[in-house]
Design an enzyme around this catalytic site. Structure first.
Site, short mmCIF file in Angstrom:
data_model
loop_
_atom_site.label_atom_id
_atom_site.label_comp_id
_atom_site.label_asym_id
_atom_site.label_seq_id
_atom_site.Cartn_x
_atom_site.Cartn_y
_atom_site.Cartn_z
N ASP A 16 -7.28 62.51 -38.36
CA ASP A 16 -7.98 61.41 -39.05
C ASP A 16 -9.34 61.92 -39.49
O ASP A 16 -9.89 62.84 -38.87
CB ASP A 16 -8.16 60.20 -38.12
N LYS A 48 0.22 53.31 -54.09
CA LYS A 48 1.43 53.38 -53.26
C LYS A 48 2.65 53.72 -54.12
O LYS A 48 3.48 54.54 -53.75
CB LYS A 48 1.66 52.05 -52.52
N GLN A 68 -0.73 29.73 -49.19
CA GLN A 68 -0.15 31.06 -49.44
C GLN A 68 0.84 31.38 -48.31
O GLN A 68 0.58 31.07 -47.15
CB GLN A 68 -1.18 32.19 -49.43
N ALA A 101 4.13 46.59 -49.34
CA ALA A 101 4.66 45.49 -50.15
C ALA A 101 3.76 45.26 -51.37
O ALA A 101 4.18 44.63 -52.34
CB ALA A 101 4.74 44.23 -49.32
N GLY A 105 -7.36 48.10 -46.08
CA GLY A 105 -7.76 46.98 -45.25
C GLY A 105 -7.02 45.75 -45.72
O GLY A 105 -6.06 45.86 -46.49
N GLU A 122 -9.96 43.78 -41.51
CA GLU A 122 -8.90 43.12 -40.75
C GLU A 122 -8.01 42.26 -41.65
O GLU A 122 -8.43 41.78 -42.69
CB GLU A 122 -9.49 42.27 -39.62
N LYS A 123 -6.77 42.06 -41.18
CA LYS A 123 -5.82 41.25 -41.94
C LYS A 123 -5.75 39.85 -41.35
O LYS A 123 -6.29 39.58 -40.28
CB LYS A 123 -4.46 41.92 -41.92
N ALA A 124 -5.01 38.97 -42.06
CA ALA A 124 -5.02 37.54 -41.72
C ALA A 124 -4.74 37.22 -40.24
O ALA A 124 -5.53 36.48 -39.63
CB ALA A 124 -4.06 36.79 -42.63
N TYR A 148 -4.76 49.51 -54.93
CA TYR A 148 -3.96 49.87 -53.74
C TYR A 148 -2.46 49.97 -54.04
O TYR A 148 -1.79 50.95 -53.66
CB TYR A 148 -4.23 48.81 -52.68
#
Ligand code: NAD
Length: 347
Positions: A48, A167, A234, A133, A93, A205-207, A163
């Site tokens: 990393d 991908k 959503q 996704a 993120g 951070e995510k939801a 992003y």
């Protein structure tokens, strides 16, 4: 889980083969290092760009390198003697980060471009790429009730700006290394991964983690309101980390899936409003909802169509959200309390 399972897809990887895992200072790759270590693999190289004290987890006995993999020479160094290379390094993120820092997200193309070439030249047997996704056509995700995304829905392409395009392009590299050079590559499109030891504060951070943290904060401060990004309608699906690790292993070692993008996500769809209710139930509190309609919120609806993964692997991510979120909430609460006491915590 039905008929066929992981046992029918045994890997020919030997316990002393060298496994290289990039992005290992972060959430998923850090957990992947532990996963392979716990399975008895004795030679793991974790890489990393973050300095060691910033890594989310470190496993004793694992070689750890701090190197920036957007630099070609570093990729060559880390791939020396590798049998398998797992690329999970990316600047990424939650929505707040990927909508704001599209250039940083795009720049991750350098990591995959150099790493796959270095892995190929080093004679590695297999290469894994963590796609997303966000590579899917955004036009198909404009309503909360949008149909679940199947693998072919990435084309015609209209990926998430920044992003998602990175991908999609990196997936293409993986496909062409197989088509032109016979290098075995694996491509998994992750759908929102969550769990303990994930990012829970600081902007990336995510939801699920953000919502757990906000509920914990509200309880702690006595200010019983919660700020929600968007109108809460959503919809998304969220995959527990253990399912993600198992899926990576199975996809990497399945010859039917070489160079073939496959969804790796849960198909349990939930609205953000219901996700907040779930976290409130875990925390045993009911909060006033304050909707921020100007905040980043991403597409209106996204779910994973798991027909293909079920058909090939006889398995799909199946940890119920209520179960995974409870474990995540408890871990974040521990971190929150520890930080209040001035202790060093994982972000
Ligand atoms: P993370 O941010 O926790 O980990 C990524 C790690 O990559 C970080 O520790 C970062 O320091 C490292 N990194 C970034 N640039 C680097 C560079 N130039 N050289 C070396 N290391 C570098 O993210 P994560 O959630 O663990 O995600 C891992 C992978 O899975 C990423 O490719 C991500 O795009 C993908 N993914 C994650 C999710 C999710 O929900 N977490 C969803 C879809 C796809």
């Amino acid at each position: 889980m039905n008929a066929r399972n992981s046992d029918s897809k045994k890997s020919d990887l030997k316990k002393d083969d060298l496994i290289v895992i990039t992005g290992a200072g972060g959430f998923i790759a850090g957990a992947l290092v532990k996963y392979f270590h716990d399975k008895g693999f004795t030679r793991i190289r974790a890489v990393d760009k973050k300095s060691l004290p910033e890594w989310y987890q470190r496993v004793p006995g694992v070689e750890c390198l701090c190197l920036d993999l957007s630099i070609r020479g570093n990729c060559e160094r880390v791939c020396e003697d590798a049998t398998e290379v797992y690329n999970l390094a990316a600047d990424m993120g939650g929505m707040g980060f990927i909508e704001r820092f599209r250039i940083e997200c795009l720049r991750s193309i350098l990591i995959n471009t150099h790493l796959i070439e270095a892995a190929y030249r080093a004679g590695a047997q297999r290469y894994f790429f963590s796609s997303s996704a966000c590579a899917y056509n955004t036009e198909l995700q404009k309503v909360a009730t949008a149909h679940a995304l199947k693998e072919s829905d990435a084309y015609p392409a209209m990926a998430e700006r920044g992003y998602g395009w990175e991908k999609l392009m990196s997936e293409m590299f993986c496909q062409e290394y197989w088509a032109e050079r016979g290098f075995k590559t694996a491509i998994a499109r992750f759908h929102n991964v969550y769990g303990p030891l994930g990012t829970w504060d600081g902007g990336r951070e995510k939801a699920p983690a953000a919502i757990c943290r906000k509920v914990i904060e509200a309880k702690d401060t006595g200010n019983h309101s919660i700020n929600i990004w968007g109108d809460g309608t959503q919809t998304r699906s969220f995959m527990y980390i253990d399912d993600c690790l198992k899926g990576i292993d199975m996809i990497m070692h399945c010859d039917e899936l070489i160079a073939t993008p496959v969804n790796l996500g849960s198909s349990e769809l939930i609205s953000i409003n219901d996700l907040v209710s779930l976290a409130e139930n875990i925390g045993g509190v009911k909060l006033e909802r304050d909707y921020d309609l100007d905040a980043p919120q991403g597409v209106a609806g996204r779910n994973s169509d798991n027909t293909f993964i079920r058909q090939v692997l006889g398995w799909e991510p199946n940890t119920p959200l209520s179960e995974g979120l409870k474990a995540t909430y408890q871990w974040i609460e521990e971190q929150y309390v520890a930080r209040k006491k001035g202790k060093r915590v994982v972000h």
